[in-house]
Design a protein around this motif. Structure first.
Motif, mmCIF file in Angstrom:
data_model
loop_
_atom_site.group_PDB
_atom_site.id
_atom_site.type_symbol
_atom_site.label_atom_id
_atom_site.label_comp_id
_atom_site.label_asym_id
_atom_site.label_seq_id
_atom_site.Cartn_x
_atom_site.Cartn_y
_atom_site.Cartn_z
ATOM 1 N N THR A 156 -23.203 6.843 16.678
ATOM 2 C CA THR A 156 -21.947 7.451 16.240
ATOM 3 C C THR A 156 -22.039 8.970 16.263
ATOM 4 O O THR A 156 -23.147 9.544 16.281
ATOM 5 N N TRP A 157 -20.878 9.609 16.227
ATOM 6 C CA TRP A 157 -20.843 11.072 16.164
ATOM 7 C C TRP A 157 -21.368 11.573 14.822
ATOM 8 O O TRP A 157 -21.948 12.655 14.740
ATOM 9 N N GLU A 158 -21.171 10.791 13.766
ATOM 10 C CA GLU A 158 -21.726 11.171 12.466
ATOM 11 C C GLU A 158 -23.248 11.155 12.517
ATOM 12 O O GLU A 158 -23.915 12.030 11.947
ATOM 13 N N GLY A 159 -23.795 10.151 13.215
ATOM 14 C CA GLY A 159 -25.240 10.116 13.389
ATOM 15 C C GLY A 159 -25.738 11.299 14.210
ATOM 16 O O GLY A 159 -26.785 11.875 13.913
ATOM 17 N N PHE A 160 -24.977 11.673 15.234
ATOM 18 C CA PHE A 160 -25.348 12.832 16.045
ATOM 19 C C PHE A 160 -25.327 14.112 15.216
ATOM 20 O O PHE A 160 -26.187 14.990 15.377
ATOM 21 N N ALA A 161 -24.356 14.233 14.317
ATOM 22 C CA ALA A 161 -24.292 15.413 13.443
ATOM 23 C C ALA A 161 -25.522 15.480 12.544
ATOM 24 O O ALA A 161 -26.103 16.554 12.338
ATOM 25 N N GLY A 162 -25.924 14.330 11.989
ATOM 26 C CA GLY A 162 -27.135 14.306 11.173
ATOM 27 C C GLY A 162 -28.367 14.652 11.977
ATOM 28 O O GLY A 162 -29.265 15.356 11.503
ATOM 29 N N ALA A 163 -28.414 14.176 13.229
ATOM 30 C CA ALA A 163 -29.535 14.500 14.102
ATOM 31 C C ALA A 163 -29.571 15.994 14.410
ATOM 32 O O ALA A 163 -30.649 16.610 14.449
ATOM 33 N N ALA A 164 -28.396 16.593 14.631
ATOM 34 C CA ALA A 164 -28.332 18.030 14.923
ATOM 35 C C ALA A 164 -28.833 18.853 13.747
ATOM 36 O O ALA A 164 -29.609 19.804 13.915
ATOM 37 N N LEU A 165 -28.412 18.481 12.543
ATOM 38 C CA LEU A 165 -28.865 19.201 11.357
ATOM 39 C C LEU A 165 -30.375 19.083 11.201
ATOM 40 O O LEU A 165 -31.066 20.085 10.947
ATOM 41 N N ALA A 166 -30.904 17.874 11.363
ATOM 42 C CA ALA A 166 -32.347 17.666 11.225
ATOM 43 C C ALA A 166 -33.120 18.441 12.285
ATOM 44 O O ALA A 166 -34.171 19.031 12.008
ATOM 45 N N ALA A 167 -32.602 18.460 13.534
ATOM 46 C CA ALA A 167 -33.287 19.154 14.627
ATOM 47 C C ALA A 167 -33.333 20.659 14.393
ATOM 48 O O ALA A 167 -34.372 21.304 14.607
ATOM 49 N N VAL A 168 -32.220 21.233 13.962
ATOM 50 C CA VAL A 168 -32.164 22.685 13.744
ATOM 51 C C VAL A 168 -33.072 23.098 12.584
ATOM 52 O O VAL A 168 -33.837 24.063 12.693
ATOM 53 N N VAL A 169 -32.996 22.367 11.483
ATOM 54 C CA VAL A 169 -33.844 22.697 10.327
ATOM 55 C C VAL A 169 -35.320 22.559 10.690
ATOM 56 O O VAL A 169 -36.133 23.452 10.407
ATOM 57 N N ALA A 170 -35.686 21.449 11.332
ATOM 58 C CA ALA A 170 -37.081 21.244 11.713
ATOM 59 C C ALA A 170 -37.534 22.300 12.719
ATOM 60 O O ALA A 170 -38.650 22.838 12.611
ATOM 61 N N GLY A 171 -36.683 22.626 13.693
ATOM 62 C CA GLY A 171 -37.050 23.603 14.704
ATOM 63 C C GLY A 171 -37.318 24.976 14.106
ATOM 64 O O GLY A 171 -38.317 25.625 14.440
ATOM 65 N N ILE A 172 -36.439 25.425 13.222
ATOM 66 C CA ILE A 172 -36.613 26.753 12.610
ATOM 67 C C ILE A 172 -37.858 26.786 11.734
ATOM 68 O O ILE A 172 -38.666 27.727 11.805
ATOM 69 N N LEU A 173 -38.035 25.780 10.903
ATOM 70 C CA LEU A 173 -39.205 25.755 10.012
ATOM 71 C C LEU A 173 -40.509 25.698 10.804
ATOM 72 O O LEU A 173 -41.477 26.414 10.485
ATOM 73 N N LEU A 174 -40.562 24.870 11.831
ATOM 74 C CA LEU A 174 -41.786 24.750 12.617
ATOM 75 C C LEU A 174 -42.058 26.024 13.411
ATOM 76 O O LEU A 174 -43.215 26.437 13.553
ATOM 77 N N SER A 175 -41.001 26.651 13.936
ATOM 78 C CA SER A 175 -41.187 27.879 14.702
ATOM 79 C C SER A 175 -41.744 28.996 13.824
ATOM 80 O O SER A 175 -42.657 29.724 14.228
ATOM 81 N N VAL A 176 -41.222 29.118 12.631
ATOM 82 C CA VAL A 176 -41.634 30.214 11.750
ATOM 83 C C VAL A 176 -43.001 29.950 11.129
ATOM 84 O O VAL A 176 -43.877 30.833 11.105
ATOM 85 N N PHE A 177 -43.229 28.751 10.620
ATOM 86 C CA PHE A 177 -44.420 28.490 9.825
ATOM 87 C C PHE A 177 -45.572 27.846 10.596
ATOM 88 O O PHE A 177 -46.708 27.914 10.143
ATOM 89 N N MET A 178 -45.329 27.255 11.753
ATOM 90 C CA MET A 178 -46.422 26.628 12.487
ATOM 91 C C MET A 178 -46.685 27.300 13.828
ATOM 92 O O MET A 178 -47.829 27.458 14.235
ATOM 93 N N LEU A 179 -45.623 27.726 14.516
ATOM 94 C CA LEU A 179 -45.788 28.342 15.825
ATOM 95 C C LEU A 179 -45.865 29.864 15.749
ATOM 96 O O LEU A 179 -46.066 30.518 16.781
#
Length: 335
Positions: free
Chosen positions: A237-260
């Motif tokens: 569903t599009w609602e599931g895609f929205a949740g995936a987008a939020l999770a991807a952006v949050v995870a990407g920013i946190l991993l880029s700053v604190f791990m990479l």
């Protein structure tokens, strides 16, 4: 003797155990144990009912899926951080099982694809991604395709029942597709791990893809109403895609700053890029299964389906992750 008093006929009064006596304590312990057992049974029944509702709606056993996912995740984490070669061995084994089940799916659909040549070729292609330079890796891919095609043609000529030329072409196309779709895309993950600090980028892209899957699953399960691609995968569903987008952006920013040790906007690009590839990979596998007329590639991973059901989002994400590493890591390139 009767339980009544001889003179009055009334029930004979029996002495009750004194408060704090051994009989009283034993009775209380039995009562407590029975109460605990009743509560455990009630809680288990509620949990089983809730899990059944989730499984009916989402199509997977949540408990088994979580346990298997944690187990695979721990193996992946240990192998990436401790010894890279263990990750290569682990990855080659997973890809081999994936190729095995995909070939069997094609065979059940009527395509004559040879199992063991496909499995051996997949291991060679994946291993080349780590141990060989880019030119040699392309040579291994081409050599594997030639080997598989030659094997199929010889097997076809030796078979007593000839197949139509169009069927033979489709058989070869299916065999080549398996190697390109699974083995070749997976080899990019090995190439990434080979790079200096590449194991951290590989770990980051795997975590983001997992976050996409979890975000889509949780959001779609609770809020999903509008199908995203009903003809390919009705439960997405599009609602599931929205949740995936939020999770991807949050995870990407946190991993880029604190791990990479990179900037937040690189994490944003990483999250959005892998959101796109993971979603497309999931839909691609759904399209393959729909075309083959199956629900899961296999039942080897309870709660997940088959290995390809877990790798569908990872495979197309691997080359994109490697490309982003080349652009933003600033590290020297190996091989």
């Amino acid at each position: 003797m009767s339980d009544t008093d001889d003179s009055t006929g009334e029930p004979e009064s029996r002495p009750r155990p004194r408060r704090g006596s051994r009989d009283d304590i034993s009775a209380q312990l039995k009562f407590r144990r029975a109460e605990i057992e009743r509560q455990v049974r009630a809680t288990r029944a509620q949990f089983d009912e809730a899990n059944s509702r989730i499984e009916e709606r989402a199509g997977r056993n949540l408990v088994k899926a979580t346990l298997i996912g944690l187990g695979l995740g721990l193996v992946m984490l240990f192998s990436l951080i401790v010894v890279k070669e263990i990750f290569v061995l682990f990855g080659a084994a997973v890809v081999a099982f994936t190729v095995f089940e995909l070939v069997h799916a094609f065979r059940q659909a009527g395509r004559a694809v040879d199992v063991w040549p496909a499995v051996v070729s997949s291991v060679a292609i994946v291993a080349s991604g780590y141990f060989l330079d880019p030119a040699a890796r392309w040579s291994v891919l081409v050599g594997a395709i030639v080997f598989i095609a030659a094997w199929r043609l010889v097997a076809q000529m030796a078979h007593p029942a000839p197949r139509r030329k169009l069927d033979v072409v489709r058989d070869l196309a299916a065999a080549v597709f398996v190697q390109v779709y699974v083995s070749f895309l997976a080899s990019f993950a090995m190439t990434l791990v080979r790079q200096p600090e590449g194991e951290w980028w590989a770990l980051a892209f795997l975590i983001i893809v997992i976050a996409v899957d979890i975000g889509a699953y949780a959001s779609g399960l609770n809020f999903g109403k509008h199908p995203m691609a009903p003809l390919i995968s009705p439960k997405k569903t599009w609602e599931g895609f929205a949740g995936a987008a939020l999770a991807a952006v949050v995870a990407g920013i946190l991993l880029s700053v604190f791990m990479l040790n990179n900037t937040w906007w690189v994490g944003l690009i990483l999250g959005l890029a892998l959101l796109g590839t993971a979603t497309m990979g999931d839909l691609t596998e759904s399209l393959i299964k729909r075309d083959l007329g199956i629900k899961d590639m296999s039942s080897w991973l309870p709660g997940h389906g088959g290995f390809l059901d877990r790798l569908d989002s990872i495979l197309p994400s691997a080359p994109i992750a490697f490309g982003l590493f080349l652009l933003f890591s600033g590290a020297p390139i190996a091989g």
